[in-house]
Each structure stands twice: as C-alpha cells, then as structure tokens.
Design a protein around this motif. Structure first.
Motif, PDB file in Angstrom:
ATOM      1  N   LEU A  61       0.837  -1.195   0.000  1.00  0.00           N
ATOM      2  CA  LEU A  61       0.000   0.000   0.000  1.00  0.00           C
ATOM      3  C   LEU A  61       0.875   1.249   0.000  1.00  0.00           C
ATOM      4  O   LEU A  61       2.074   1.200   0.303  1.00  0.00           O
ATOM      5  CB  LEU A  61      -0.908   0.011   1.234  1.00  0.00           C
ATOM      6  N   ASN A  72      -6.056   4.652  -1.228  1.00  0.00           N
ATOM      7  CA  ASN A  72      -5.437   3.379  -1.582  1.00  0.00           C
ATOM      8  C   ASN A  72      -6.433   2.453  -2.275  1.00  0.00           C
ATOM      9  O   ASN A  72      -6.101   1.799  -3.264  1.00  0.00           O
ATOM     10  CB  ASN A  72      -4.873   2.699  -0.332  1.00  0.00           C
ATOM     11  N   VAL A  91      -2.649   5.423   5.921  1.00  0.00           N
ATOM     12  CA  VAL A  91      -2.236   4.035   6.090  1.00  0.00           C
ATOM     13  C   VAL A  91      -1.017   3.928   7.004  1.00  0.00           C
ATOM     14  O   VAL A  91      -0.882   2.961   7.757  1.00  0.00           O
ATOM     15  CB  VAL A  91      -1.946   3.399   4.711  1.00  0.00           C
ATOM     16  N   GLN A 140      -3.959  -3.263   7.392  1.00  0.00           N
ATOM     17  CA  GLN A 140      -3.540  -3.151   5.995  1.00  0.00           C
ATOM     18  C   GLN A 140      -4.134  -4.278   5.157  1.00  0.00           C
ATOM     19  O   GLN A 140      -4.531  -4.081   4.001  1.00  0.00           O
ATOM     20  CB  GLN A 140      -2.019  -3.150   5.901  1.00  0.00           C
TER      21      GLN A 140
END
Length: 531
Positions: free
Chosen positions: A118, A127, A167, A175
């Motif tokens: 990511l 994302n 993130v 994740q």
C-alpha cells in the motif's frame, strides 16, 4: 500466544479426533476457478509439474505444501503473473488465459499477500481507489462518493476503520483489511490469501477469520495458504496438498487429521511429529533470579538444566522476547541476576554472554538473524570469525568448510553456499541462523519462535535438531506461540502474563487449557515443578 480460533479442537499429531462440523458449501455447479494439469518451467527448473485445483463458491480451500512444492508458482499463474506452459485455466467453466495481472483482476481474482503493498502516505480511501477515482460532472475527483463507498465496504466487513485515516501507522492486520476491501471494490469473487496470519496476534487472527467466513457465506471462493495446520481445521472446508510441483492429495478437511496432512506434505509416514528426547535433566546451566525491567517485566526467576527444554509461553506482549533479550544482554535491566553454568553475566554485554556459553536465535530471522545480501557461508561464520582468521586473513574456504559442516548436520537445502542467504526458503534460513549460533559451542540455547513461517517438513527437522542438542546435554529455553509445539517439545512450561511468570507447569501436567488460563492471568497456580 498467537493461537487461532478453535485451535483447541484441531487434531494434534497422533490424534484421531475429527474437527468440528463445517457449514455446507452452496450447491455445486461448476467451480468458480479451476486449474487443470498446469505446467511451468523456468529454464531447466520445472517449478510446476501438475498444478490442479478447483475453487468453489462458498468454500475456503487450503493449499498446503512445503516450501518449493510449487504453491507460489501456481498462485502466480492464477494471478496472471506467470503464464502456464501447458494445462487449462477456467473461470466459471469458461477457459481463460491471463496475459497480465490486470486480466486476472478483471476476471474477479484478487491476491492478498502476507505483507500488503500500500501507499503509506495516502489515506485508506485513496489506496482502495488508486488509479480509478470516480469524478463528478465537472471532471473533478468525487471524494464524497469514494468515502461513501469505502465506508460501506468497511462496514460490510464489520471493521471500524476510518476511510480518511492515513495508512502509515496501521497494523499489518488493518492493511490486510484494506487489501480485501480493495478487492471487493473491484468485484472480486475469488480471493487468494497467501499466509495472511503470519504476523498477526490472536485478536487480529480472529477478526480476519470472521471476515473470511463472512465472505465465504456471501459466495466467494477463497484459497487460503498457510503453514499453520490448526488454521486449516479452524477455517477451511477442503484441502489440497502439493509436493514437488504437483498435486498429491485432495480431500474435505472434515475427513482429515494433522498426522494425515503432514504425511502427505512430506511424503512419508511420521512416527511422531515431535521427537521428544527422553533425557534426565542434569546440572543447572541457566539461572535467572529477580529479573526486572520497569514497565516490561518484573521479578522473573527460573532455571534451565542440561538436557532440558523449557518453554516460555504467553500471549503476544507478555514480555517473553524481552526477557530473552535482557538475559542475552541486548536490553537493559533495572534489577536481577543471570548465571550461565555458575558464571554471573554482566548486564548489557552480549559478547560476554556468548563467551560464557549463551546463544540467542532471535524471533525475526530476516531482520535480526541474517545479513540477507551476504552469502550463506558468510552468515554461518559471522559468530566465529575470530576462530577462522589465520595470520590476519579470513579465507572463503574456511567459511565454506564451517557452513558445510553445520549445513550437513542441520540438513540445509542449498545448491550453492556462496549464494545470498536471502535466496533460501524460510526453513533453510532458520537452519543457517541456528547453525551460526551452534558454531559458538553454547551451553545454553535461547531460541525465539523456532518454527515461525516455515513449512511442516522444515519444522520436523528443527524439532529433530533440538532433540539432538538436548541429548548432547545442551540446555534450551524455547519461546513459542504455538501451543502444540510447546506441548510436544517442552519438559516444562513457564507461562508469562503481563511481564511476570504466572505458572511453571511440568510436562505431565501441561494442557492447552492450563497454559491459556495462566496466559490470560486467570490463575497463579504453579503445577508440578517450580524454579
């Protein structure tokens, strides 16, 4: 202790118990995804000889096999990374050929890897929509629409994660949830999960399993790759085993035991998976008294004797690895005393600990145990370079001889000892780290998570090596999050909870229930043998 949901019900080696009943898959028509007799070679190396697999809607399917069995090549064919040399690939009964990963994605296939890929400095929503952001009637990115869609996706997975959250700083588990949400946003109905639980704690594993079951119940076909057999029994409905690039076994999970799966994976019947050495403990080799580090652990005390394996168990965060690092002198101490074979160690002096006869195989072999870019031979000799130097020079031949000697003893599978250590499988990397420390001739071996992330065959070989070491009189302190490993190999089990030892359980008295009770802090009882 990173056990898995329902792991207490999983069949253990030697057990004939069957796992609990599983929900029935949807009525079968054709597989959602099917691979028939696929082959793939890279030069002279035949990576896949007979890749055969069928994934059905509403089913979690386990793909098992030792490292090098062909699992990764098969997955890359399904994902469009590699094109097969022969065989057939069908989606919903229609033959397909994926020239690129984008073709596989468009066909509804998504791969969730162990380590998500990511953009850390972008948000969750950015994302998930990377490269395909919706626009409004003025041609501007419609962030409101993106946030609504992602919020609904995350809610459908039962996850409390804000779409606007960056993130960076999220756990591996979060994740992975983002990767799953991304796959669902692309209308994926086949999810391939490659060792997704390797770096997760117990609550994170439970949450992931809940998500997987939710997706299964919606009709998704899920391929689940793992080295943890308790996860197979807790989550999956079907098992395929690969060996030497080919499918060798295929059966419903409910018909199997751990012994049966292990035998198929390694290609031989196993008299016992855990080769526990029958050794009478000798003199105390490691003595720990009053070990304290404020905010981490307190008043830790125990002995480990020659010819004895003592397991240090407990939940993630209980302080097990921190105690090991402090004993070895890596981390500082506020109080306490450590003795190796009667010799008191100076705190914070790893070199002195090694000289006294202490060795530490760390939890993270790739980050802490190996220099991945250096050769296998160089890694194997790093702890004893002083012994190999002659007239001020270190020769490659002396490194190779040392690596070859320990490689043969530990059954290292490596074609070229001059190759980088990073090219080895996880199990063989672990053998190099173990050999590196055994080369120092230790009296006490501390080994942290000895079989994490390695296949069943390599696990059996590591257990065999540990059994041989205690027969030779070594004292072993083994830190493990695998309950079956603890019960199978340890003479005693020390259980930690919130930085202190809450139980010292003799082998004869050790059960999963007693260990977990102490790990959760529900009991301070000491069974059997106290240090």
């Amino acid at each position: 202790m990173t056990s898995t949901p329902d792991s207490n019900r999983a069949a253990q080696p030697g057990s004939q118990a069957r796992p609990q009943a599983r929900p029935q898959a949807q009525p079968r028509g054709v597989p959602r995804l099917e691979l028939r007799h696929a082959t793939k070679a890279f030069g002279r190396v035949r990576a896949l000889a007979d890749g055969t697999l069928a994934l059905w809607p509403g089913e979690v399917h386990a793909l098992l096999g030792e490292n090098g069995a062909g699992k990764s090549t098969l997955v890359k064919i399904l994902a469009g990374v590699h094109q097969p040399d022969g065989g057939e690939l069908l989606v919903d009964g229609v033959e397909r050929r994926f020239a690129t990963p984008a073709h596989a994605r468009d066909a509804g296939i998504a791969v969730i890897y162990q380590e998500p890929t990511l953009f850390f400095d972008l948000s969750v929503v950015e994302n998930i929509h990377m490269g395909r952001q919706p626009v409004d009637r003025f041609g501007r990115i419609d962030y409101d629409a993106m946030r609504r869609e992602v919020g609904e996706l995350l809610a459908s997975l039962g996850v409390d994660l804000k779409p606007e959250r960056l993130v960076r700083g999220l756990s591996i588990a979060d994740q992975q949830v983002i990767e799953i949400a991304k796959a669902l946003s692309l209308n994926a109905n086949v999810l391939i999960m490659d060792e997704p639980t390797a770096a997760l704690s117990l609550p994170e594993v439970e949450r992931l399993f809940a998500i997987v079951r939710r997706l299964r119940d919606r009709g998704a076909a899920i391929l689940f790759i793992t080295h943890r057999l308790d996860e197979v029994f807790a989550l999956t409905q079907h098992v395929t085993v690969m060996r030497d690039g080919a499918k060798v076994f295929d059966a419903p999970t409910a018909t199997l035991t751990t012994d049966a799966i292990v035998a198929k994976m390694v290609g031989r019947d196993l008299a016992t998976f855990y080769p526990k050495a029958d050794v009478k403990p000798g003199d105390v080799k490691l003595r720990v008294r009053g070990l304290t580090r404020r905010g981490v652990f307190r008043d830790v005390a125990f002995d480990v004797r020659a010819g004895e394996i003592v397991a240090l168990a407990g939940l993630v965060g209980a302080g097990r690895s921190e105690v090991a690092r402090a004993i070895f002198g890596i981390d500082p101490l506020d109080a306490g005393d450590v003795q190796v074979d009667g010799q008191r160690l100076k705190p914070g002096r790893p070199a002195a600990a090694v000289k006294a006869g202490l060795a530490l195989v760390p939890e993270d072999r790739r980050q802490q145990g190996l220099a991945l870019e250096l050769s296998i031979a160089c890694n194997a000799s790093l702890t004893v370079l002083g012994r190999l130097v002659r007239f001020g020079f270190l020769t490659g031949g002396s490194e190779l001889r040392l690596a070859r000697r320990w490689g043969e003893r530990l059954r290292l599978k490596a074609g070229d000892l001059n190759a980088p250590a990073g090219t080895l499988s996880g199990g063989n990397q672990q053998k190099v780290v173990l050999g590196k420390w055994l080369a120092t001739g230790p009296k006490v071996l501390i080994i942290d998570e000895p079989t994490r992330g390695i296949d069943v065959g390599a696990k059996a070989e590591v257990y065999g090596a540990l059994a041989e070491l205690v027969r030779e009189g070594m004292a072993v302190l083994m830190i493990s999050s695998e309950l079956q490993e603890v019960l199978g190999m340890a003479d005693r089990v020390l259980v930690m909870h919130e930085g202190r030892i809450t139980a010292d359980i003799a082998r004869a008295d050790a059960t999963e229930e007693r260990i977990m009770s102490a790990a959760l802090g529900e009991s301070d009882a000491h069974w059997g043998h106290a240090a």
